[in-house]
Enzyme design. Structure first.
Site, PDB file in Angstrom:
ATOM      1  N   GLY A 156    -207.132 -41.421 145.574  1.00 50.57           N
ATOM      2  CA  GLY A 156    -206.289 -41.861 146.695  1.00 50.57           C
ATOM      3  C   GLY A 156    -206.338 -40.841 147.817  1.00 50.57           C
ATOM      4  N   SER A 216    -192.980 -43.071 139.978  1.00 48.29           N
ATOM      5  CA  SER A 216    -192.168 -43.459 141.144  1.00 48.29           C
ATOM      6  C   SER A 216    -190.703 -43.465 140.735  1.00 48.29           C
ATOM      7  CB  SER A 216    -192.581 -44.863 141.581  1.00 48.29           C
ATOM      8  OG  SER A 216    -191.571 -45.453 142.356  1.00 48.29           O
ATOM      9  N   TYR A 261    -194.659 -53.471 140.235  1.00 51.47           N
ATOM     10  CA  TYR A 261    -194.811 -52.080 140.706  1.00 51.47           C
ATOM     11  C   TYR A 261    -194.041 -51.087 139.818  1.00 51.47           C
ATOM     12  CZ  TYR A 261    -194.909 -47.937 143.637  1.00 51.47           C
ATOM     13  OH  TYR A 261    -195.075 -46.632 144.074  1.00 51.47           O
ATOM     14  N   LYS A 269    -195.443 -48.166 137.007  1.00 52.66           N
ATOM     15  CA  LYS A 269    -195.086 -46.754 137.149  1.00 52.66           C
ATOM     16  C   LYS A 269    -194.247 -46.251 135.971  1.00 52.66           C
ATOM     17  CE  LYS A 269    -197.083 -46.116 141.144  1.00 52.66           C
ATOM     18  NZ  LYS A 269    -198.167 -45.146 141.316  1.00 52.66           N
TER      19      LYS A 269
HETATM   20  P1  NAD Z   1    -201.256 -44.836 150.523  1.00 51.82           P
HETATM   21  O1  NAD Z   1    -201.356 -46.314 150.622  1.00 51.82           O
HETATM   22  O2  NAD Z   1    -201.099 -44.048 151.762  1.00 51.82           O
HETATM   23  O3  NAD Z   1    -202.492 -44.245 149.702  1.00 51.82           O
HETATM   24  C1  NAD Z   1    -202.953 -44.844 148.523  1.00 51.82           C
HETATM   25  C2  NAD Z   1    -204.454 -44.648 148.441  1.00 51.82           C
HETATM   26  O4  NAD Z   1    -204.901 -45.246 147.211  1.00 51.82           O
HETATM   27  C3  NAD Z   1    -205.233 -45.311 149.595  1.00 51.82           C
HETATM   28  O5  NAD Z   1    -206.091 -44.385 150.228  1.00 51.82           O
HETATM   29  C4  NAD Z   1    -206.004 -46.422 148.904  1.00 51.82           C
HETATM   30  O6  NAD Z   1    -207.259 -46.708 149.493  1.00 51.82           O
HETATM   31  C5  NAD Z   1    -206.148 -45.860 147.481  1.00 51.82           C
HETATM   32  N1  NAD Z   1    -206.451 -46.951 146.558  1.00 51.82           N
HETATM   33  C6  NAD Z   1    -205.825 -48.143 146.456  1.00 51.82           C
HETATM   34  N2  NAD Z   1    -206.459 -48.931 145.580  1.00 51.82           N
HETATM   35  C7  NAD Z   1    -207.516 -48.225 145.106  1.00 51.82           C
HETATM   36  C8  NAD Z   1    -208.560 -48.514 144.185  1.00 51.82           C
HETATM   37  N3  NAD Z   1    -208.668 -49.719 143.603  1.00 51.82           N
HETATM   38  N4  NAD Z   1    -209.483 -47.551 143.923  1.00 51.82           N
HETATM   39  C9  NAD Z   1    -209.409 -46.351 144.550  1.00 51.82           C
HETATM   40  N5  NAD Z   1    -208.442 -46.016 145.433  1.00 51.82           N
HETATM   41  C10 NAD Z   1    -207.515 -46.948 145.716  1.00 51.82           C
HETATM   42  O7  NAD Z   1    -200.031 -44.580 149.531  1.00 51.82           O
HETATM   43  P2  NAD Z   1    -199.163 -43.271 149.223  1.00 51.82           P
HETATM   44  O8  NAD Z   1    -197.794 -43.559 149.685  1.00 51.82           O
HETATM   45  O9  NAD Z   1    -199.852 -42.037 149.628  1.00 51.82           O
HETATM   46  O10 NAD Z   1    -199.102 -43.357 147.636  1.00 51.82           O
HETATM   47  C11 NAD Z   1    -199.761 -42.447 146.765  1.00 51.82           C
HETATM   48  C12 NAD Z   1    -199.216 -42.645 145.362  1.00 51.82           C
HETATM   49  O11 NAD Z   1    -197.830 -42.316 145.339  1.00 51.82           O
HETATM   50  C13 NAD Z   1    -199.319 -44.085 144.864  1.00 51.82           C
HETATM   51  O12 NAD Z   1    -199.669 -44.083 143.504  1.00 51.82           O
HETATM   52  C14 NAD Z   1    -197.921 -44.615 145.058  1.00 51.82           C
HETATM   53  O13 NAD Z   1    -197.626 -45.678 144.189  1.00 51.82           O
HETATM   54  C15 NAD Z   1    -197.103 -43.378 144.767  1.00 51.82           C
HETATM   55  N6  NAD Z   1    -195.774 -43.435 145.347  1.00 51.82           N
HETATM   56  C16 NAD Z   1    -195.618 -43.581 146.699  1.00 51.82           C
HETATM   57  C17 NAD Z   1    -194.328 -43.657 147.217  1.00 51.82           C
HETATM   58  C18 NAD Z   1    -194.084 -43.838 148.689  1.00 51.82           C
HETATM   59  O14 NAD Z   1    -192.925 -44.076 149.066  1.00 51.82           O
HETATM   60  N7  NAD Z   1    -195.075 -43.709 149.560  1.00 51.82           N
HETATM   61  C19 NAD Z   1    -193.215 -43.565 146.366  1.00 51.82           C
HETATM   62  C20 NAD Z   1    -193.421 -43.411 145.002  1.00 51.82           C
HETATM   63  C21 NAD Z   1    -194.709 -43.342 144.494  1.00 51.82           C
END
Ligand code: NAD
Length: 257
Positions: free
Chosen positions: A8, A115, A153, A157
């Site tokens: 990611g 999460s 979701y 998680k």
């Molecule tokens: P984001 O959407 O900015 O980044 C997620 C990245 O994952 C993207 O670059 C995307 O291209 C990549 N991705 C998605 N599907 C993919 C696949 N099939 N193969 C390879 N890469 C893939 O999201 P973020 O907010 O930076 O989230 C990062 C992590 O943190 C995630 O796992 C998310 O669930 C978790 N998270 C985020 C939040 C939030 O509020 N942003 C809260 C809790 C947990």
């Protein structure tokens, strides 16, 4: 310094983590669907295997840490099943492929991204969680599609947090010198929560989540925690799920401990 793979890596928390770890002198290998060193689709087992092999090759056989940030959010246009395949199986499958290489480092770290929705969202479908933990991917994906993205979701998680706690303490992980932990962020300001492709009403609803700190998290704040979890400073942590949510979990589950 260390060889670290980050999934990611092209966006949000993953991108902030890559930047921080590189600035600290580490060799960081990014994995994502596009725009990074290794391009792979972690929703498929072929993608996970190819990404892991490419990461090990780029690290000349020895990886010191793996950080799995790749994920799809509940507000995206993807199905619940797709969320399950990326968030749970994309992380678990990739880490399992990398485990022998991490073990070769003698002292290694792995971080999964859970999460705070796991403890704050009501009615998480346990059948999805159970299918994930049993490794029944096709069934878990089908169930994810059935329940829809919003319940799928936190289910993906929660399964990930439980997988981390179960695996971290086994001979395969801590017995091989690999400290496996998870981060459970609250709402963090990234394209996942404020992207222009999100349904604006659902995106607004996120801000009804009570956050005692009074604001969303920033990707750099989660990156700082990940840096700590991939360093010797976290020498006593294994199987921990660290909430970084501005106080939401403490507020909503005050005595549930
Ligand atoms: P984001 O959407 O900015 O980044 C997620 C990245 O994952 C993207 O670059 C995307 O291209 C990549 N991705 C998605 N599907 C993919 C696949 N099939 N193969 C390879 N890469 C893939 O999201 P973020 O907010 O930076 O989230 C990062 C992590 O943190 C995630 O796992 C998310 O669930 C978790 N998270 C985020 C939040 C939030 O509020 N942003 C809260 C809790 C947990």
């Amino acid at each position: 310094m260390a060889n670290i793979v980050v999934t990611g890596a092209a966006s949000g928390i993953g991108a902030a983590t890559v930047e921080l770890l590189r600035r600290s002198g580490n060799t960081v290998i990014g994995v994502d669907l596009t725009g990074t060193e290794i391009v792979a689709d972690l929703s498929t087992s072929v993608g996970r295997t190819q990404a892991a092999a490419a990461a090990v090759e780029a690290a000349h056989g020895v990886l010191h840490a793996a950080v799995c940030c790749a994920g799809l959010g509940p507000l995206s246009s993807h199905s619940g099943g797709k969320l399950v395949s990326v968030n749970y199986f994309g992380t678990v499958g990739f880490l399992e492929e990398l485990r022998p290489s991490l073990a070769r480092a003698k002292q290694a770290f792995a971080v999964a991204m859970s999460s705070s929705s796991t403890s704050t969202q009501p009615r998480i479908p346990e059948k999805v969680v159970a299918a994930c933990l049993d490794g029944r991917e096709a069934e878990a994906v089908e169930l994810g599609d059935e329940v829809g993205a919003i319940p799928a979701y936190p289910a993906s998680k929660l399964a990930l947090a439980r997988w981390v706690r179960r695996q971290a303490v086994t001979p395969d992980w801590i017995g091989a010198g690999i400290r496996l932990n998870a981060v459970a962020p609250g709402v963090v300001d990234t394209p996942m929560t404020s992207g222009s492709d999100l349904d604006p009403n659902l995106a607004k609803a996120i801000d009804f989540y009570p956050v005692p700190l009074g604001r969303r998290g920033r990707p750099e704040e989660i990156a700082a925690l990940i840096q700590f979890l991939t360093s010797d400073a976290a020498s006593l942590l294994t199987g921990s799920v660290v909430f970084a949510d501005g106080g939401t979990d403490a507020l909503l589950r005050q005595d549930d401990w």
